[in-house]
Design a protein around this motif. Structure first.
Motif, PDB file in Angstrom:
ATOM      1  N   THR A 185     -14.912 -28.350 -51.509  1.00 32.72           N
ATOM      2  CA  THR A 185     -14.862 -29.648 -52.239  1.00 32.72           C
ATOM      3  C   THR A 185     -16.150 -31.045 -50.846  1.00 32.72           C
ATOM      4  O   THR A 185     -16.117 -31.905 -50.939  1.00 32.72           O
ATOM      5  N   ALA A 186     -16.811 -29.717 -49.555  1.00 32.42           N
ATOM      6  CA  ALA A 186     -17.307 -30.154 -49.091  1.00 32.42           C
ATOM      7  C   ALA A 186     -17.014 -31.226 -48.203  1.00 32.42           C
ATOM      8  O   ALA A 186     -17.655 -32.023 -47.416  1.00 32.42           O
ATOM      9  N   ARG A 187     -15.742 -31.137 -47.870  1.00 28.08           N
ATOM     10  CA  ARG A 187     -14.979 -32.381 -46.832  1.00 28.08           C
ATOM     11  C   ARG A 187     -15.433 -30.654 -45.572  1.00 28.08           C
ATOM     12  O   ARG A 187     -13.928 -30.354 -45.255  1.00 28.08           O
ATOM     13  N   LEU A 188     -16.402 -30.651 -44.347  1.00 26.38           N
ATOM     14  CA  LEU A 188     -16.472 -29.374 -43.383  1.00 26.38           C
ATOM     15  C   LEU A 188     -15.836 -29.991 -42.340  1.00 26.38           C
ATOM     16  O   LEU A 188     -15.377 -29.015 -41.564  1.00 26.38           O
ATOM     17  N   SER A 189     -15.491 -31.237 -42.150  1.00 27.74           N
ATOM     18  CA  SER A 189     -14.415 -31.606 -41.126  1.00 27.74           C
ATOM     19  C   SER A 189     -13.284 -31.322 -41.070  1.00 27.74           C
ATOM     20  O   SER A 189     -12.695 -30.468 -39.443  1.00 27.74           O
ATOM     21  N   THR A 190     -12.795 -31.300 -42.029  1.00 22.30           N
ATOM     22  CA  THR A 190     -11.464 -31.542 -42.535  1.00 22.30           C
ATOM     23  C   THR A 190     -11.474 -29.764 -42.366  1.00 22.30           C
ATOM     24  O   THR A 190     -10.256 -28.922 -41.684  1.00 22.30           O
ATOM     25  N   ALA A 191     -12.580 -28.741 -42.772  1.00 20.75           N
ATOM     26  CA  ALA A 191     -12.356 -26.946 -43.412  1.00 20.75           C
ATOM     27  C   ALA A 191     -12.257 -26.987 -41.676  1.00 20.75           C
ATOM     28  O   ALA A 191     -11.060 -26.000 -41.769  1.00 20.75           O
TER      29      ALA A 191
ATOM     30  N   TYR B  63     -15.748 -32.360 -56.383  1.00 19.36           N
ATOM     31  CA  TYR B  63     -17.009 -31.735 -55.491  1.00 19.36           C
ATOM     32  C   TYR B  63     -17.880 -31.599 -55.052  1.00 19.36           C
ATOM     33  O   TYR B  63     -19.389 -31.246 -55.681  1.00 19.36           O
ATOM     34  N   SER B  64     -18.445 -32.201 -54.266  1.00 22.71           N
ATOM     35  CA  SER B  64     -19.689 -32.944 -53.792  1.00 22.71           C
ATOM     36  C   SER B  64     -20.797 -31.694 -53.873  1.00 22.71           C
ATOM     37  O   SER B  64     -22.168 -32.252 -54.430  1.00 22.71           O
ATOM     38  N   GLU B  65     -20.478 -30.386 -53.207  1.00 22.82           N
ATOM     39  CA  GLU B  65     -21.432 -30.026 -53.417  1.00 22.82           C
ATOM     40  C   GLU B  65     -22.453 -29.351 -55.065  1.00 22.82           C
ATOM     41  O   GLU B  65     -23.684 -29.573 -55.200  1.00 22.82           O
ATOM     42  N   ILE B  66     -20.814 -29.440 -55.167  1.00 25.88           N
ATOM     43  CA  ILE B  66     -21.343 -28.766 -56.496  1.00 25.88           C
ATOM     44  C   ILE B  66     -21.814 -30.014 -57.744  1.00 25.88           C
ATOM     45  O   ILE B  66     -23.657 -30.196 -58.445  1.00 25.88           O
TER      46      ILE B  66
ATOM     47  N   ASP C 167     -27.979 -36.108 -48.170  1.00 28.36           N
ATOM     48  CA  ASP C 167     -27.963 -37.596 -47.067  1.00 28.36           C
ATOM     49  C   ASP C 167     -26.578 -37.058 -46.769  1.00 28.36           C
ATOM     50  O   ASP C 167     -26.126 -36.923 -45.096  1.00 28.36           O
ATOM     51  N   SER C 168     -25.156 -37.192 -46.940  1.00 26.43           N
ATOM     52  CA  SER C 168     -24.094 -37.883 -47.055  1.00 26.43           C
ATOM     53  C   SER C 168     -23.267 -36.651 -46.367  1.00 26.43           C
ATOM     54  O   SER C 168     -23.236 -36.293 -45.039  1.00 26.43           O
ATOM     55  N   LEU C 169     -24.152 -35.707 -47.013  1.00 22.92           N
ATOM     56  CA  LEU C 169     -23.838 -33.540 -46.365  1.00 22.92           C
ATOM     57  C   LEU C 169     -24.314 -33.557 -45.218  1.00 22.92           C
ATOM     58  O   LEU C 169     -23.239 -32.988 -43.945  1.00 22.92           O
TER      59      LEU C 169
END
Length: 740
Positions: free
Chosen positions: A50-56, A232-235, A268-270
């Motif tokens: 889900t592109a929550r990479l900081s959480t990952a 899923y932001s990346e999708i 940009d947000s990602l």
């Protein structure tokens, strides 16, 4: 049994129980640790999807700390594999490759085939991204073999996707679609929504490469739907990018640009998140290493001392900070209270002044609106007589000399009407609310008409007019001829006014001709009194002239150059001035026109197509309180073999309509007694069929809906052009004939 032995047995039993209990507790702790690591890794994988990479990154860091602290190689390898997935998502393929290599080494030592299947799948994906297709195919085949051997259903779909992606990277879109279709049933049956969305996105890419653009859009729609529902932001980002590429191929560039912007917003947000994650990762590398474990040498006493020391320091700092803040706050509140009191008093005074100014401005605006409404009608009514009588005289077969004068009078009447409209709408000009018309006209003839109209004024002041017109300019252009005439009349008239016994040059030349557009330069030059440098800065302002003496000597309103400036501004141009006292003035500007391409849409051309036989013997009621206007309208109608009756006001018109049969009513608006609008409303109560046309001198800009809503079929503003008059009459009578 001796008492000592009993005590020893009891102590031994208690000791064994304590050891057993400790072992049980240690086992429980170990299970809890493994469960925690497993949960952290599951959460990390979901966060990557889900592109929550900081959480990952947070969950991976926690899992890694626990795995290192407990010296658990199995979970260290799992952590390395999930970390490789994160690096892959971040685009750091080198680090991803290093981490997956470490995971595979540990899992090969342990011969953990289930874990290896996962790692080989990720490794194949990394090699695909690195364009290392041989290694990618090798690892994906190893993954497929282990999945089949160990019946790992959850991995069947993801590995098919990665094999399809490899085929896509190798420019084999048909093969890729085949692998995607093979993996879809298993993914759907297991409810793997992320992999389903990923599969649809890449299948759409393959369809796009094959040229099946509509199929690609439909498939991408499915991916976008899942990506939006599941977050899923990346999708979503990939889907928007894919839409952009597909619509670009379909040459729908507007839709392509819209989707590209949406894709960029996601990226940009990602990207901002990624920067933060990379920084966190750097810090994590400093604190966590494969060869480090938690420091166990610190005793509990040292820990407590450190905590106490930190707590004491923190308490001292907070106390000092609190005292400082309270002191500053007290001082600030005291000063703010004084400032607020003064500011409130000042604001109240200013507010009172503003309210008074607003009320005065509103009263002035209301008075201005009332004045403009009255003066509009009063100016247009006599002007109607001028244009109407001119038309009648032109119809009486005048001599060539008389016809030239009458045409000049007709042109001057049209210009005067335009001038009145622009003076009354000066505020609209300044607010850029006046619309520019776009009709065909002959520029050379238009300027000739202007010069004929101004010829007498020039002759009276003993001035010579010199006219140069570039022969390469097309004969028919598209633009606003009335506004062009108004600009030239103001500028040429200005030169005539301020020149005595001199010369005035009017030059029009072509600057450029690109396809169906021409760019022209207009120049009006004289050798009159000239304008000082100081006055050149303000000469284009409203009601401004060179000086009070000039106003007394030459007269005028001082609006001419202001109107010129505003009109040129509306036409994307600007007036330029070069002048010197006693040496004359030179005004020049550039304009762009479309070349006319036989597109006829004006009333003159429409009037030529009128079947005047439709109007013969038609009975027309003219409702008009002005006797001169009655006479003019009646003569114009009877000249075209129409039967005309007249009503001096609205009440008479209502009675005549009740007792007589008419084919058409021409209704004035402002009349003694009831208005034309009220008379029309009453007529419509008993006759809804008869055409009623408003023949009015009121300003129509903001009142069109009022006319149509109250029963009028059409509107003819006075003074009118004869061509427009008969075109609208013919239209109304033709509709009535068809209806009846």
């Amino acid at each position: 049994m001796p008492t000592r032995i009993k005590k020893f047995i009891i102590i031994f039993i208690l000791g064994c129980n304590f050891i057993a209990y400790s072992q049980i507790e240690d086992t429980k702790d170990s299970i809890q640790v493994k469960d925690s690591i497993e949960n952290y890794l599951i959460n990390a994988s979901e966060a990557i999807n889900t592109a929550r990479l900081s959480t990952a990154l947070y969950n991976i860091t926690q899992a890694r700390e626990l795995a290192l602290a407990n010296q658990d190689k199995t979970y260290r390898a799992k952590t390395n594999r999930v970390l490789a997935e994160l690096y892959l998502e971040l685009g750091d393929l080198k680090s991803a490759k290093e981490q997956i290599k470490k995971a595979i080494e540990i899992q090969n030592e342990q011969q953990n085939e289930i874990a290896l299947a996962n790692s080989y799948n990720v490794c194949g994906s990394i090699h695909t991204k690195l364009k290392e297709f041989t290694d990618a195919e090798k690892h994906l085949q190893l993954a497929s073999s282990l999945i089949k051997k160990n019946n790992l259903e959850t991995l069947e779909g993801p590995v098919k996707i990665n094999i399809g992606l490899l085929a896509l990277e190798m420019n084999q879109p048909e093969v890729a679609i085949k692998h995607f279709n093979n993996g879809l049933p298993k993914i759907e049956s297991l409810g793997q929504s992320y992999y389903k969305a990923k599969l649809y996105t890449n299948k759409a890419k393959a369809q796009m490469i094959l040229g099946s653009l509509d199929e690609a859009i439909a498939t991408n729609d499915l991916a976008m739907l899942i990506g939006t529902e599941m977050g899923y932001s990346e999708i979503q980002s990939e889907s928007f990018e894919l839409y952009s590429r597909i619509y670009e191929k379909k040459e729908d560039f507007k839709t392509s640009l819209t989707n590209l912007r949406s894709h960029q917003q996601f990226k940009d947000s990602l990207f901002n998140i990624n920067k933060e994650i990379i920084a966190q990762e750097a810090r994590a590398k400093l604190n966590i290493g494969d060869d480090k474990v938690k420091i166990e040498e610190l005793t509990e006493e040292n820990k407590q001392q450190q905590k106490s020391l930190k707590l004491g320091r923190l308490t001292t700092i907070l106390s000092i900070a609190l005292i400082t803040i309270l002191s500053l706050l007290t001082l600030s509140l005291y000063k703010n209270n004084n400032l607020r009191a003064r500011a409130n008093e000042l604001l109240q005074n200013k507010n009172t002044e503003l309210i008074l100014a607003k009320e005065n401005a509103e009263r002035a605006s209301e008075a201005k609106v009332q004045f403009l409404s009255t003066i509009t009608h009063e100016l247009r009514t006599p002007l109607y007589a001028v244009t109407g009588l001119t038309h009648l005289l032109l119809e009486e077969s005048p001599t060539p000399n008389q016809k030239e004068h009458l045409n000049s009078l007709k042109f001057s009447g049209e210009y005067l009407l335009s001038l009145i409209n622009n003076i009354l709408d000066l505020n609209k000009l300044e607010a850029n609310k006046v619309e520019i018309e776009n009709t065909s006209f002959n520029l050379q003839k238009r300027i000739n008409d202007v010069l004929i109209a101004l010829g007498k004024s020039a002759k009276d002041r003993n001035n010579k007019l010199h006219y140069e017109f570039d022969k390469s300019i097309p004969s028919k252009l598209k633009g606003d001829p009335l506004k062009i005439s108004q600009i030239l009349i103001n500028l040429i008239g200005n030169s005539i006014k301020f020149t005595q016994n001199g010369d005035i040059w009017i030059k029009v030349k072509m600057i450029n001709h690109i396809e169906n557009k021409v760019f022209l330069n207009f120049e009006i030059k004289d050798n009159g009194v000239g304008i000082s440098d100081k006055k050149q800065q303000s000469i284009f302002e409203n009601f401004t002239q060179g000086s009070v003496q000039i106003n007394r000597k030459f007269g005028g309103t001082g609006l001419g150059l202001s109107i010129v400036k505003n009109l040129l501004s509306l036409m994307d141009s600007e007036i330029k001035l070069e002048s010197e006292l006693g040496q004359g003035s030179r005004f020049h500007f550039d304009l762009k026109f479309d070349v006319f391409e036989d597109v006829v849409s004006n009333y003159q051309e429409e009037a030529k197509k009128i079947d005047y036989s439709v109007m013969i013997d038609k009975k027309v009621l003219v409702v008009e309180d002005n006797k001169i206007n009655q006479l003019i309208t009646r003569k114009i109608l009877e000249k075209n073999k129409m039967v005309c009756d007249v009503a001096d006001n609205g009440d008479i018109a209502i009675n005549k309509t009740k007792n007589n049969e008419f084919d058409l009513i021409l209704m004035d608006i402002h009349m003694p007694g009831i208005s034309g609008i009220e008379a029309t409303k009453q007529i419509r109560e008993f006759n809804t069929e008869i055409p009623i046309v408003a023949l009015t001198a009121v300003t129509l800009d903001d009142n069109l809906d009022e006319f149509y809503n109250n029963g009028f079929n059409d509107i003819i503003p006075k003074p009118y052009k004869t061509e427009e008059f008969f075109t609208k009459l013919h239209k109304a009578l033709s509709k009535k004939t068809i209806t009846s």
